[in-house]
Design a protein around this motif. Sequence first.
Motif, PDB file in Angstrom:
ATOM      1  N   HIS A 165       0.834  -1.360  -0.035  1.00 52.28           N
ATOM      2  CA  HIS A 165       0.194   0.010   0.009  1.00 52.28           C
ATOM      3  C   HIS A 165       0.846   1.126   0.020  1.00 52.28           C
ATOM      4  O   HIS A 165       0.431   2.580   0.146  1.00 52.28           O
ATOM      5  CB  HIS A 165      -0.741   0.070   1.276  1.00 52.28           C
ATOM      6  N   GLY A 166       2.102   0.998  -0.210  1.00 47.87           N
ATOM      7  CA  GLY A 166       3.084   2.175  -0.096  1.00 47.87           C
ATOM      8  C   GLY A 166       3.405   2.864   1.230  1.00 47.87           C
ATOM      9  O   GLY A 166       3.886   3.758   1.224  1.00 47.87           O
ATOM     10  N   ILE A 167       3.403   1.665   2.292  1.00 47.76           N
ATOM     11  CA  ILE A 167       3.523   2.118   3.745  1.00 47.76           C
ATOM     12  C   ILE A 167       4.881   1.563   4.134  1.00 47.76           C
ATOM     13  O   ILE A 167       4.599   0.441   4.549  1.00 47.76           O
ATOM     14  CB  ILE A 167       2.432   2.021   4.525  1.00 47.76           C
ATOM     15  N   PRO A 202       1.745   6.756   9.942  1.00 48.90           N
ATOM     16  CA  PRO A 202       1.982   6.892   8.598  1.00 48.90           C
ATOM     17  C   PRO A 202       1.126   6.500   7.659  1.00 48.90           C
ATOM     18  O   PRO A 202       1.158   6.729   6.431  1.00 48.90           O
ATOM     19  CB  PRO A 202       3.151   6.094   8.314  1.00 48.90           C
ATOM     20  N   VAL A 203      -0.025   6.148   8.073  1.00 41.61           N
ATOM     21  CA  VAL A 203      -1.182   5.625   7.157  1.00 41.61           C
ATOM     22  C   VAL A 203      -2.162   6.667   6.654  1.00 41.61           C
ATOM     23  O   VAL A 203      -2.605   7.621   7.465  1.00 41.61           O
ATOM     24  CB  VAL A 203      -2.057   4.727   7.785  1.00 41.61           C
ATOM     25  N   PRO A 204      -2.220   6.909   5.404  1.00 35.71           N
ATOM     26  CA  PRO A 204      -3.108   7.811   4.721  1.00 35.71           C
ATOM     27  C   PRO A 204      -4.550   7.661   5.228  1.00 35.71           C
ATOM     28  O   PRO A 204      -4.776   6.749   5.663  1.00 35.71           O
ATOM     29  CB  PRO A 204      -3.064   7.740   3.228  1.00 35.71           C
ATOM     30  N   GLU A 205      -5.304   8.949   5.320  1.00 37.18           N
ATOM     31  CA  GLU A 205      -6.596   8.770   5.936  1.00 37.18           C
ATOM     32  C   GLU A 205      -7.726   7.843   5.485  1.00 37.18           C
ATOM     33  O   GLU A 205      -8.240   7.019   6.065  1.00 37.18           O
ATOM     34  CB  GLU A 205      -7.164  10.179   5.794  1.00 37.18           C
ATOM     35  N   GLU A 206      -7.490   7.923   3.816  1.00 40.49           N
ATOM     36  CA  GLU A 206      -8.353   7.078   3.322  1.00 40.49           C
ATOM     37  C   GLU A 206      -7.995   5.382   3.440  1.00 40.49           C
ATOM     38  O   GLU A 206      -8.896   4.612   2.932  1.00 40.49           O
ATOM     39  CB  GLU A 206      -8.210   7.162   1.729  1.00 40.49           C
ATOM     40  N   LEU A 207      -6.865   5.223   3.830  1.00 40.93           N
ATOM     41  CA  LEU A 207      -6.656   3.499   4.117  1.00 40.93           C
ATOM     42  C   LEU A 207      -6.528   3.150   5.649  1.00 40.93           C
ATOM     43  O   LEU A 207      -6.242   2.232   5.873  1.00 40.93           O
ATOM     44  CB  LEU A 207      -5.306   3.267   3.556  1.00 40.93           C
ATOM     45  N   ARG A 208      -6.927   4.121   6.475  1.00 41.15           N
ATOM     46  CA  ARG A 208      -6.897   3.750   7.880  1.00 41.15           C
ATOM     47  C   ARG A 208      -7.646   2.683   8.529  1.00 41.15           C
ATOM     48  O   ARG A 208      -7.252   1.898   9.081  1.00 41.15           O
ATOM     49  CB  ARG A 208      -6.927   5.029   8.654  1.00 41.15           C
ATOM     50  N   ASP A 209      -9.024   2.530   7.830  1.00 38.73           N
ATOM     51  CA  ASP A 209      -9.909   1.318   8.295  1.00 38.73           C
ATOM     52  C   ASP A 209      -9.382   0.202   7.645  1.00 38.73           C
ATOM     53  O   ASP A 209      -9.544  -0.902   8.421  1.00 38.73           O
ATOM     54  CB  ASP A 209     -11.185   1.825   7.834  1.00 38.73           C
ATOM     55  N   GLU A 210      -8.785   0.115   6.520  1.00 38.57           N
ATOM     56  CA  GLU A 210      -8.537  -1.160   5.823  1.00 38.57           C
ATOM     57  C   GLU A 210      -7.172  -1.501   6.567  1.00 38.57           C
ATOM     58  O   GLU A 210      -7.145  -2.872   6.738  1.00 38.57           O
ATOM     59  CB  GLU A 210      -8.161  -0.748   4.298  1.00 38.57           C
ATOM     60  N   ILE A 211      -6.157  -0.888   6.912  1.00 35.63           N
ATOM     61  CA  ILE A 211      -4.964  -0.970   7.401  1.00 35.63           C
ATOM     62  C   ILE A 211      -5.285  -1.434   8.675  1.00 35.63           C
ATOM     63  O   ILE A 211      -4.756  -2.822   9.344  1.00 35.63           O
ATOM     64  CB  ILE A 211      -3.855  -0.064   7.283  1.00 35.63           C
ATOM     65  N   LEU A 212      -6.146  -1.189   9.441  1.00 36.39           N
ATOM     66  CA  LEU A 212      -6.388  -1.405  11.060  1.00 36.39           C
ATOM     67  C   LEU A 212      -6.990  -3.088  10.895  1.00 36.39           C
ATOM     68  O   LEU A 212      -6.529  -3.753  11.663  1.00 36.39           O
ATOM     69  CB  LEU A 212      -7.314  -0.452  11.525  1.00 36.39           C
ATOM     70  N   ARG A 213      -7.848  -2.997  10.077  1.00 32.79           N
ATOM     71  CA  ARG A 213      -8.593  -4.384   9.908  1.00 32.79           C
ATOM     72  C   ARG A 213      -7.460  -5.475   9.456  1.00 32.79           C
ATOM     73  O   ARG A 213      -7.776  -6.844   9.736  1.00 32.79           O
ATOM     74  CB  ARG A 213      -9.697  -4.454   8.830  1.00 32.79           C
ATOM     75  N   SER A 214      -6.443  -4.981   8.709  1.00 31.32           N
ATOM     76  CA  SER A 214      -5.398  -5.956   8.405  1.00 31.32           C
ATOM     77  C   SER A 214      -4.633  -6.598   9.641  1.00 31.32           C
ATOM     78  O   SER A 214      -4.106  -7.801   9.300  1.00 31.32           O
ATOM     79  CB  SER A 214      -4.088  -5.237   7.668  1.00 31.32           C
TER      80      SER A 214
END
Length: 265
Positions: A165-167, A202-214
């Motif tokens: 995800h570029g993180i 470092p997680v962009p706002e639009e990816l925060r829910d998805e990354i948290l669930r990961s």
Amino acid sequence: MRKLIVGALGLVVVLVLAELGTAAYTEHRISRALRASADLNADPDVVVRGFPFLVQAARGEFVGVDIRADRVDTDIAGRVTIEAGLDDVTLEPAAWYKRRTDAMHARILEGRIVMHQTELGEFYDIPDLRITPLPTGIIDAFGTATPVTIARFRPVLLTATFPQHGITEEVNVEARLRLSGRQLNVEPMRYYPGRDGSWKNPVPEELRDEILRSFSITIDVQEVPFGLPPAVAYAQGGRLVVEGEGRNVSLELLRRNAIGGGLGQ
């Protein structure tokens, strides 16, 4: 006098060698029986506790037995370590020189499955996952941290990167361990800001829910060694540990999957 001293020293050496040899032989035959019954790739480490060993061996009764098997393949969490501690143990056949050990009886049996962060991360597609216990004094993701709550929901810090995800900077998430019956859930609660609030996310706002669930992981533990039901889960260094305890337990070592049929060997 000199001959008496030399003779006494010789007797001590013989007794020490007999003690060590008998202990090694007993540990070896328990280890071989466990390897055969559980289809392990190598002999598990077995240590028989107590001294003097010869007296215990003559009775077939021992202070305790510790068992450890590393890199055991499972279908629940990749490779794990299996550990068991048995107190007040009786062997059958009782005689130490018998070639075959059929069973062990223990007054108290503590079994645990130890899941390592590297194997867990690979198994659940979080390759650089790190697991760190969180002090209970700083956890508040689920409200006031009472002793009862902490016992049920153990706090942990999960760390990983997500280059897909570029993180490439480390992401830190506050999570809890929840053991529900025979299922262990690792539940991400929020991004962790650090003790002083200085850690940046470092997680962009639009990816925060998805990354948290990961970071969410569900493990069907089913049972810990020797068929014990899981009773408690906690983080220990970079490991997740699930434990169970039994009392007045009889273990048939020659039975198929004596260590545990639910581990996916």
